[in-house]
Motif scaffolding. Structure first.
Motif, PDB file in Angstrom:
ATOM      1  N   LEU A 173      20.523 -79.612 106.803  1.00 15.78           N
ATOM      2  CA  LEU A 173      21.275 -79.004 105.706  1.00 15.78           C
ATOM      3  C   LEU A 173      20.340 -78.540 104.592  1.00 15.78           C
ATOM      4  CD1 LEU A 173      24.272 -81.507 105.526  1.00 15.78           C
ATOM      5  CD2 LEU A 173      24.344 -79.129 106.290  1.00 15.78           C
ATOM      6  N   THR A 174      19.291 -79.307 104.336  1.00 18.01           N
ATOM      7  CA  THR A 174      18.307 -78.890 103.332  1.00 18.01           C
ATOM      8  C   THR A 174      17.637 -77.584 103.745  1.00 18.01           C
ATOM      9  OG1 THR A 174      17.870 -81.184 102.697  1.00 18.01           O
ATOM     10  CG2 THR A 174      16.195 -79.550 102.128  1.00 18.01           C
ATOM     11  N   SER A 175      17.277 -77.471 105.019  1.00 19.58           N
ATOM     12  CA  SER A 175      16.660 -76.249 105.522  1.00 19.58           C
ATOM     13  C   SER A 175      17.607 -75.056 105.397  1.00 19.58           C
ATOM     14  CB  SER A 175      16.246 -76.446 106.980  1.00 19.58           C
ATOM     15  OG  SER A 175      15.725 -75.257 107.524  1.00 19.58           O
ATOM     16  N   GLN A 176      18.869 -75.266 105.758  1.00 23.64           N
ATOM     17  CA  GLN A 176      19.851 -74.182 105.650  1.00 23.64           C
ATOM     18  C   GLN A 176      20.033 -73.758 104.198  1.00 23.64           C
ATOM     19  OE1 GLN A 176      23.476 -75.387 107.827  1.00 23.64           O
ATOM     20  NE2 GLN A 176      22.112 -76.666 109.055  1.00 23.64           N
ATOM     21  N   ARG A 177      20.068 -74.723 103.300  1.00 22.20           N
ATOM     22  CA  ARG A 177      20.225 -74.412 101.877  1.00 22.20           C
ATOM     23  C   ARG A 177      19.066 -73.560 101.383  1.00 22.20           C
ATOM     24  NH1 ARG A 177      18.731 -77.095  97.018  1.00 22.20           N
ATOM     25  NH2 ARG A 177      20.228 -76.723  95.315  1.00 22.20           N
ATOM     26  N   MET A 178      17.837 -73.918 101.790  1.00 23.51           N
ATOM     27  CA  MET A 178      16.667 -73.157 101.363  1.00 23.51           C
ATOM     28  C   MET A 178      16.706 -71.735 101.912  1.00 23.51           C
ATOM     29  SD  MET A 178      13.811 -76.171 101.888  1.00 23.51           S
ATOM     30  CE  MET A 178      12.424 -75.091 101.515  1.00 23.51           C
ATOM     31  N   LEU A 179      17.143 -71.591 103.164  1.00 27.31           N
ATOM     32  CA  LEU A 179      17.233 -70.260 103.766  1.00 27.31           C
ATOM     33  C   LEU A 179      18.287 -69.403 103.055  1.00 27.31           C
ATOM     34  CD1 LEU A 179      16.992 -71.297 107.516  1.00 27.31           C
ATOM     35  CD2 LEU A 179      15.377 -69.804 106.319  1.00 27.31           C
ATOM     36  N   SER A 196      18.079 -61.603 107.853  1.00 31.00           N
ATOM     37  CA  SER A 196      17.217 -62.415 108.720  1.00 31.00           C
ATOM     38  C   SER A 196      17.282 -63.883 108.317  1.00 31.00           C
ATOM     39  CB  SER A 196      15.776 -61.912 108.641  1.00 31.00           C
ATOM     40  OG  SER A 196      14.908 -62.739 109.399  1.00 31.00           O
ATOM     41  N   TYR A 197      17.242 -64.131 107.008  1.00 24.84           N
ATOM     42  CA  TYR A 197      17.367 -65.513 106.533  1.00 24.84           C
ATOM     43  C   TYR A 197      18.714 -66.110 106.932  1.00 24.84           C
ATOM     44  CZ  TYR A 197      13.187 -65.025 103.576  1.00 24.84           C
ATOM     45  OH  TYR A 197      11.904 -64.853 103.122  1.00 24.84           O
ATOM     46  N   VAL A 198      19.770 -65.326 106.808  1.00 27.14           N
ATOM     47  CA  VAL A 198      21.109 -65.815 107.137  1.00 27.14           C
ATOM     48  C   VAL A 198      21.206 -66.125 108.630  1.00 27.14           C
ATOM     49  CG1 VAL A 198      23.554 -65.211 107.256  1.00 27.14           C
ATOM     50  CG2 VAL A 198      22.230 -64.665 105.195  1.00 27.14           C
ATOM     51  N   ARG A 199      20.665 -65.231 109.478  1.00 29.62           N
ATOM     52  CA  ARG A 199      20.690 -65.488 110.916  1.00 29.62           C
ATOM     53  C   ARG A 199      19.928 -66.766 111.268  1.00 29.62           C
ATOM     54  NH1 ARG A 199      20.128 -59.761 111.239  1.00 29.62           N
ATOM     55  NH2 ARG A 199      17.852 -59.976 111.352  1.00 29.62           N
ATOM     56  N   THR A 200      18.797 -66.969 110.616  1.00 29.40           N
ATOM     57  CA  THR A 200      18.029 -68.189 110.857  1.00 29.40           C
ATOM     58  C   THR A 200      18.814 -69.425 110.425  1.00 29.40           C
ATOM     59  OG1 THR A 200      15.974 -66.960 110.496  1.00 29.40           O
ATOM     60  CG2 THR A 200      15.847 -69.359 110.425  1.00 29.40           C
ATOM     61  N   ALA A 201      19.521 -69.309 109.304  1.00 22.19           N
ATOM     62  CA  ALA A 201      20.344 -70.424 108.833  1.00 22.19           C
ATOM     63  C   ALA A 201      21.471 -70.722 109.818  1.00 22.19           C
ATOM     64  CB  ALA A 201      20.915 -70.116 107.456  1.00 22.19           C
ATOM     65  N   ILE A 202      22.063 -69.671 110.402  1.00 23.14           N
ATOM     66  CA  ILE A 202      23.130 -69.860 111.391  1.00 23.14           C
ATOM     67  C   ILE A 202      22.584 -70.579 112.628  1.00 23.14           C
ATOM     68  CG2 ILE A 202      24.685 -68.661 112.976  1.00 23.14           C
ATOM     69  CD1 ILE A 202      25.018 -66.512 110.812  1.00 23.14           C
ATOM     70  N   GLU A 203      21.400 -70.151 113.075  1.00 24.24           N
ATOM     71  CA  GLU A 203      20.779 -70.816 114.218  1.00 24.24           C
ATOM     72  C   GLU A 203      20.488 -72.287 113.907  1.00 24.24           C
ATOM     73  OE1 GLU A 203      17.326 -68.588 115.124  1.00 24.24           O
ATOM     74  OE2 GLU A 203      18.408 -66.804 115.832  1.00 24.24           O
ATOM     75  N   ALA A 204      20.012 -72.535 112.688  1.00 22.64           N
ATOM     76  CA  ALA A 204      19.722 -73.916 112.293  1.00 22.64           C
ATOM     77  C   ALA A 204      20.998 -74.751 112.250  1.00 22.64           C
ATOM     78  CB  ALA A 204      19.037 -73.936 110.926  1.00 22.64           C
TER      79      ALA A 204
END
Length: 346
Positions: A173-179, A196-204
């Motif tokens: 969740l911390t990683s997603q928040r940062m993204l 790109s950041y949002v897609r990475t957050a979705i994958e995370a």
């Protein structure tokens, strides 16, 4: 795992005691109507008990309570017909502890103990105070021992879940928040980068959900289901080094090493503001070692231990490593980075 084996031991003990009581009945008594009725009831009790064990998950809580009531009822009738079947009381008391509240367990224990006392007196040629005192003492000790084991199991499970939540959900969740924060900062100036950041957050988020499902079912880390340990460590995004010749490790050892690396790397990124993180996995003759070094701000280890709410991640790492017979050391000081080293014998 300990509770599973305890359950199996109690089930096996029940059937062995049931068989021992039946054999005693056949050897010491004539095959009259009472003996035949007792053997028939013993057979019914064995079938009902075995059916409940085999269908445990399907029965649900209500079904298990009904099953327990039927088992206890069959046993009480059986003890009335043949007092030697009172030996089965201890595994039955364990069942009560598994399925009932403490108050209801005490009520059930009182009923079981009275039945055992009556059976003991009927089997004896003369009254002896031990016939009353011994069953009460055994019942009291059994309740205390099993109840403490139950509490210990609950605390162990809570500790396991808290470690998994800290090492997977919290960090994810911390990683997603940062993204998402990064995406918000560049949303107007660079929409492509923001997406790109949002897609990475979705994958995370998907990976985090998979991890949550696995640790609830007490499975190993998701990355180790499809990758080797070195590949899973490489995927952490830190600088990875492999030393020695790789050899097979127990699943539990691999899971511990990966979780320690995940926690140390996450700490370096979130708290240490490190520009470089190095993960080193070394296969030695008699042990495997994992070292995670970062060049971040470091910390005062004394303050991390004494200040409330600090240092939980390090404690969780030490607990994990200790569970597989290893040791974990941490070296850090303000402004000098941090080194985390795990050593596990093989």
């Amino acid at each position: 795992m300990e509770r599973i084996w305890l359950n199996r031991a109690m089930h096996a003990g029940f059937f062995l005691l049931l068989a021992a009581s039946a054999s005693r009945l056949v050897v010491r008594h004539a095959m009259d109507l009472t003996t035949i009725a007792a053997l028939a009831d013993a057979g019914l009790l064995a079938l009902v008990y075995a059916g409940g064990v085999l269908l445990w998950e399907r029965l649900g809580r209500r079904g298990r309570l009904i099953w327990l009531a039927v088992v206890l009822g069959c046993w009480l009738v059986l003890v009335e017909l043949a007092p030697s079947f009172a030996w089965c009381a201890i595994p039955l008391l364990y069942l009560c502890l598994r399925l009932l509240s403490l108050r209801m367990t005490l009520v059930a224990a009182a009923v079981l103990t009275v039945a055992v006392i009556v059976a003991q007196i009927s089997l004896s040629d003369r009254f002896d105070p031990s016939l009353v005192l011994a069953p009460i003492a055994v019942a009291a000790m059994t309740i205390v021992i099993f109840w403490e084991l139950r509490k210990a199991g609950i605390m162990q499970e809570r500790e396991r879940l808290s470690r998994e939540i800290h090492d997977t959900l919290a960090q994810g969740l911390t990683s997603q928040r940062m993204l998402l924060q990064a995406a918000e900062r560049v949303w107007e100036s660079d929409p492509d980068q923001a997406r790109s950041y949002v897609r990475t957050a979705i994958e995370a988020a998907g990976e985090n959900l998979d991890e949550a499902r696995r640790f609830v079912r007490d499975l190993g880390p998701a990355p180790l289901a499809v990758r080797s340990l070195p590949e899973a460590l490489t995927a952490l995004g830190a600088e990875f080094r492999l030393e020695g010749t790789e050899f097979p490790l127990a699943d539990g050892t691999q899971a511990v090493l990966l979780r320690v690396a995940q926690g140390a790397v996450a700490n370096a990124r979130e708290h240490a503001r490190a520009s470089r993180v190095i993960v080193t996995l070394a296969y030695l003759d008699d042990e495997v070692t994992l070292d995670v070094y970062d060049d971040g701000v470091g910390f005062d280890q004394t303050m991390a231990v004494t200040r409330p709410g600090r240092g939980y991640g390090l404690r969780a790492m030490r607990d994990r490593v200790a569970e597989v017979g290893g040791t974990l050391t941490v070296e850090s000081a303000p402004g000098e980075g941090t080194a985390v080293a795990a050593r596990i014998p093989v």
